[in-house]
Design a protein around this motif. Structure first.
Motif, PDB file in Angstrom:
ATOM      1  N   LEU A  56     -59.181 -34.379 -79.867  1.00  0.00           N
ATOM      2  CA  LEU A  56     -59.408 -34.858 -78.362  1.00  0.00           C
ATOM      3  C   LEU A  56     -58.084 -34.430 -77.475  1.00  0.00           C
ATOM      4  O   LEU A  56     -57.103 -33.900 -78.209  1.00  0.00           O
ATOM      5  CB  LEU A  56     -59.563 -36.427 -78.280  1.00  0.00           C
ATOM      6  N   PRO A 133     -65.278 -38.642 -79.497  1.00  0.00           N
ATOM      7  CA  PRO A 133     -65.535 -37.978 -78.175  1.00  0.00           C
ATOM      8  C   PRO A 133     -66.435 -38.826 -77.089  1.00  0.00           C
ATOM      9  O   PRO A 133     -65.965 -39.018 -75.943  1.00  0.00           O
ATOM     10  CB  PRO A 133     -66.000 -36.656 -78.329  1.00  0.00           C
ATOM     11  N   HIS A 138     -65.654 -38.391 -73.054  1.00  0.00           N
ATOM     12  CA  HIS A 138     -65.422 -36.842 -73.007  1.00  0.00           C
ATOM     13  C   HIS A 138     -66.813 -36.244 -72.900  1.00  0.00           C
ATOM     14  O   HIS A 138     -66.883 -35.106 -72.026  1.00  0.00           O
ATOM     15  CB  HIS A 138     -64.612 -36.358 -73.981  1.00  0.00           C
ATOM     16  N   TRP A 145     -69.459 -32.058 -78.205  1.00  0.00           N
ATOM     17  CA  TRP A 145     -68.005 -31.853 -78.023  1.00  0.00           C
ATOM     18  C   TRP A 145     -67.419 -30.762 -79.287  1.00  0.00           C
ATOM     19  O   TRP A 145     -67.817 -30.697 -80.484  1.00  0.00           O
ATOM     20  CB  TRP A 145     -67.251 -33.107 -78.725  1.00  0.00           C
TER      21      TRP A 145
END
Length: 176
Positions: A56, A133, A138, A145
């Motif tokens: 990340l 994620p 995200h 991801w």
């Protein structure tokens, strides 16, 4: 000062969380190729198997299995952190002590390590890694991801492409 006791079992699998000093940084994903190259170079000198990994912006999680007779994950993290840091331009905030010692201020000094105890523990940690994620907002789906071993696991037939669902569709979005 606290004394950390780490489990050191040769040929075992370990879960790790490694974090940047600046939790607002995107350094790890911005320099993902450098991180990958550093990990590969470390593996050549100090072999280990990557079972699962997610990077990340400000931290990473992974599971490694070490070779027979080897429990020295600390050396590997030292090499990875140093190798990654030395190839970045100095620009991070550093304490007076770090400057005096010629140290970088990129990584938190310590990291979280957990000895994987059994297959259920292993599976729980792999799923945690792959879903992370989504957990941090995200992406809405694990498959979206790009910096995750999830894609390798899909290719190997361990997970369906839609594993973990589509969070944004299922819940209507974050914060609701």
């Amino acid at each position: 000062m606290s004394r950390f006791r780490r489990a050191r079992v040769p040929a075992a699998s370990y879960f790790f969380t490694v974090v940047l000093a600046d939790r607002r940084s995107d350094l790890l994903t911005r320099h993902i190729d450098l991180l990958r190259e550093t990990v590969r170079a470390t593996q050549l000198r100090h072999p280990f198997h990557i079972n699962a990994w997610v990077t990340l912006p400000d931290h990473l999680h992974c599971i490694w299995t070490l070779p027979e007779g080897d429990a020295n994950f600390a050396l590997r993290w030292k090499v990875i952190k140093f190798g990654f840091s030395k190839r970045l331009p100095v620009g991070e905030v550093r304490t007076a002590t770090q400057r005096a010692r010629g140290e970088r201020g990129i990584w938190q000094r310590r990291y979280w390590e957990h000895l994987i105890r059994d297959e259920q523990d292993y599976q729980r940690h792999v799923e945690y890694i792959h879903f992370n994620p989504v957990k941090h907002g995200h992406v809405g789906a694990v498959k979206d991801w790009p910096y995750s071993s999830f894609h390798r696991a899909v290719r190997e037939g361990l997970y369906p492409q839609d594993w973990g669902g589509d969070f944004a569709v299922e819940t209507g979005g974050w914060g609701e």
